[in-house]
Design an enzyme around this catalytic site. Structure first.
Site, PDB file in Angstrom:
ATOM      1  N   LYS A   1       0.839  -1.121  -0.044  1.00  0.00           N
ATOM      2  CA  LYS A   1      -0.154   0.151   0.008  1.00  0.00           C
ATOM      3  C   LYS A   1       0.767   1.496  -0.289  1.00  0.00           C
ATOM      4  O   LYS A   1       0.575   2.431  -0.814  1.00  0.00           O
ATOM      5  CB  LYS A   1      -1.020   0.047   1.129  1.00  0.00           C
ATOM      6  CG  LYS A   1      -1.915   1.151   1.101  1.00  0.00           C
ATOM      7  CD  LYS A   1      -2.380   1.469   2.490  1.00  0.00           C
ATOM      8  CE  LYS A   1      -1.057   2.542   3.293  1.00  0.00           C
ATOM      9  NZ  LYS A   1      -1.583   3.101   4.346  1.00  0.00           N
TER      10      LYS A   1
ATOM     11  N   ASP B   1      -6.175   0.939   1.273  1.00  0.00           N
ATOM     12  CA  ASP B   1      -6.170   0.955   2.811  1.00  0.00           C
ATOM     13  C   ASP B   1      -7.480   0.566   3.240  1.00  0.00           C
ATOM     14  O   ASP B   1      -8.221  -0.271   2.674  1.00  0.00           O
ATOM     15  CB  ASP B   1      -6.013   2.234   3.249  1.00  0.00           C
ATOM     16  CG  ASP B   1      -7.228   3.296   2.927  1.00  0.00           C
ATOM     17  OD1 ASP B   1      -8.175   2.870   2.015  1.00  0.00           O
ATOM     18  OD2 ASP B   1      -7.273   4.716   3.231  1.00  0.00           O
TER      19      ASP B   1
END
Length: 216
Positions: A125, A143
């Site tokens: 991420k 996320d």
């Protein structure tokens, strides 16, 4: 003619609606360079962007470059980020990452996923955020907000990040990934909350098949 994909069209409609609702959507971590974005994103793990933005100005004044931070020890960084969750581990990761960026990459954050993910404290991420927001390279960071919203909207059967990324990126052209990521985050914060989503005022409620919508 290419075959129509109803799910891609549904996603397109949802994103167009969210763009009208949030025309000013932008990254929420304050930064002036790829290095500052990398540091802020490492700090943001399990912590709000608001809190990260409170501590990074002082951190960047003390250690403005990877080279400066590479000369520090973690216990010099800890007091500057003490209000951040997991601050001791993050201090260690920041110093270790700075030493690699300064020593192996000439002080420049690499615009390469493999090199980014090799840095301490950087997962998929974080690497995707840096690639997309710092370098304009197509990436779709997932996320908790993006995972939750994508799952509830029915685009992924599970809110597992890699599954969400795989399914969502199949439905969009790469040049739309970064904006879609930002719009889904904003929607997750504004309406599609984790505990009690505000479905009654959700602008895309009619396109949402989630079966657990609150009734009041």
């Amino acid at each position: 003619m290419p075959e129509r994909n109803p799910e891609a069209e549904r996603l397109d409609r949802i994103l167009q609606t969210l763009k009208r609702v949030h025309p000013d959507v932008a990254p929420s971590l304050n930064h002036r360079s790829p290095w500052e974005l990398l540091v802020a994103t490492i700090l943001s793990a399990q912590c709000s962007d608001v809190q990260v933005n409170r501590v990074t100005p002082k951190l960047f004044r003390r250690f403005p470059t990877p080279e400066a931070l590479a000369e520090a020890e973690p216990d010099e960084v800890e007091p500057l980020i003490r209000s951040i969750g997991l601050f001791r581990g993050k201090a260690r990761n920041l110093v270790a990452a700075a030493r690699i960026v300064a020593g192996r990459h000439g002080g420049r954050v690499p615009a390469d996923r493999e090199a980014l993910e090799a840095l301490p404290g950087v997962g998929r991420k974080t690497a995707s955020v840096v690639l997309g927001q710092a370098f304009g390279i197509p990436a779709f960071p997932v996320d908790t907000h993006v995972a939750r919203v994508s799952h509830r909207l029915g685009f992924s059967p599970r809110p597992e990040p890699r599954e969400v990324e795989r399914r969502m990126t199949r439905l969009m052209a790469p040049e739309r990934w970064n904006l879609a990521h930002l719009l889904l985050i904003r929607h997750g914060r504004a309406a599609c909350h984790a505990r009690r989503p505000a479905c009654a005022r959700c602008p895309v409620e009619r396109s949402c098949p989630w079966p657990h919508k609150p009734t009041a």
